[in-house]
Design an enzyme around this catalytic site. Sequence first.
Site, PDB file in Angstrom:
ATOM      1  N   GLU A 215       0.843  -1.353  -0.178  1.00 37.21           N
ATOM      2  CA  GLU A 215       0.458   0.135   0.631  1.00 37.21           C
ATOM      3  C   GLU A 215       0.514   1.140  -0.093  1.00 37.21           C
ATOM      4  O   GLU A 215       0.747   2.284  -1.077  1.00 37.21           O
ATOM      5  CB  GLU A 215      -1.090   0.112   0.900  1.00 37.21           C
ATOM      6  CG  GLU A 215      -2.081  -1.325   1.638  1.00 37.21           C
ATOM      7  CD  GLU A 215      -3.296  -0.457   1.554  1.00 37.21           C
ATOM      8  OE1 GLU A 215      -3.662  -0.006   2.039  1.00 37.21           O
ATOM      9  OE2 GLU A 215      -3.270  -1.325   2.880  1.00 37.21           O
ATOM     10  N   HIS A 231       9.906 -26.174   4.322  1.00 39.10           N
ATOM     11  CA  HIS A 231      10.261 -28.310   3.857  1.00 39.10           C
ATOM     12  C   HIS A 231       8.840 -27.804   2.603  1.00 39.10           C
ATOM     13  O   HIS A 231       8.764 -28.930   2.040  1.00 39.10           O
ATOM     14  CB  HIS A 231       8.028 -28.671   4.673  1.00 39.10           C
ATOM     15  CG  HIS A 231       8.706 -28.718   5.954  1.00 39.10           C
ATOM     16  ND1 HIS A 231       8.877 -30.125   6.340  1.00 39.10           N
ATOM     17  CD2 HIS A 231       8.867 -28.149   7.112  1.00 39.10           C
ATOM     18  CE1 HIS A 231       9.506 -30.135   8.071  1.00 39.10           C
ATOM     19  NE2 HIS A 231       9.601 -29.250   8.484  1.00 39.10           N
ATOM     20  N   LYS A 322     -14.024  -1.368  -5.099  1.00 35.25           N
ATOM     21  CA  LYS A 322     -15.149  -1.200  -4.207  1.00 35.25           C
ATOM     22  C   LYS A 322     -16.615  -0.751  -4.958  1.00 35.25           C
ATOM     23  O   LYS A 322     -17.406  -1.287  -4.746  1.00 35.25           O
ATOM     24  CB  LYS A 322     -14.872  -0.033  -3.435  1.00 35.25           C
ATOM     25  CG  LYS A 322     -14.108  -0.767  -1.971  1.00 35.25           C
ATOM     26  CD  LYS A 322     -13.710   0.129  -0.542  1.00 35.25           C
ATOM     27  CE  LYS A 322     -13.122  -0.607   0.478  1.00 35.25           C
ATOM     28  NZ  LYS A 322     -12.881   0.922   1.177  1.00 35.25           N
TER      29      LYS A 322
END
Length: 331
Positions: A215, A231, A322
């Site tokens: 951001e 792993h 949005k």
Amino acid sequence: MMQELIKNLPLQVKESIQIFQETGIPSLKREINQVVIAGLGGSGIGGTIMADLARPYARIPVVVTKDYSIPAFVDEYTLFIASSYSGNTEETLMALEQALERKAHVICITSGGRLAEIAKKYGLGLLQIPGGNPPRACLGYSLTQLICIFQHYGIVPDLYINQLETAVGFLDNQSVNIQQEAMKLSQALHQKIPVIYADASMEGVAVRFRQQLNENSKMLAWHHVVPEMNHNELVGWAQKNENLAVVFLRNKDDYFRNQARIDINREVISRYAGSVHDIWSEGNNRIEQTMYHIHFCDWVSYYLSELRGVDIMDIQVINHLKSELSKISEK
């Protein structure tokens, strides 16, 4: 503006403790068996960090949800914390609606908006923090409220708030050194792709760093934790890539076998990455160490935004998302 907000992290913590003490929250009507924290982005990262801080002491599960839905186990024996800085985060509001239907004990952390309205309407616990700033710049408020809630309900020991208060002075004393060292790291990360690694107990802080790079600095980055990355991801380090700059977030009291793993990882990764950097926290306890790393990494993201010549406040792409979502009708 962002520079001042980052600088004021210790002040946010101090002010937030006062807000909690002056506001208070409802007593529990029954024993709780689990905690669920709902929140996303800058509003939600406090929950991720809180879950890490609580793990050594909490005798009940602490789960963080970052979606429209909540776990099936949420019921009247659940402490449900809804954290939305604006108070209008649609995912958090929908999760809250479900928690209310299941009669969970609800506390809301917000600066206002729809979340504050719902809290007042239903008589929920409401911790109202100062508004008008980017959520990512107000972690000092939201994380502090979470720590206060957890201590108030006995989920973590009574020493947490005292350690927070100590951290305020600690960060003030470390301010100049933190900024100087953060500037050095920002120069090393400039024009690179940051790769962030940390002990599993500090994953929330690593996520916070990645989010701030996204951001504030308008950069892509990734993170992973030890020992899990040993792993799988470690095998991916098989070719030289000068564009990658690795940052290990480290603490002197990380589990000794994980510290050994990080040392070995560093040796392996140094053969392939453009550069490798160890950022050791300062502080006498996990609260201070966490706040140190958060503050340090926030400054790194700020200096990188300056080096890259980007608008640190710009979130147009999120606003576009949005806007497009608002066009989708409810099913």
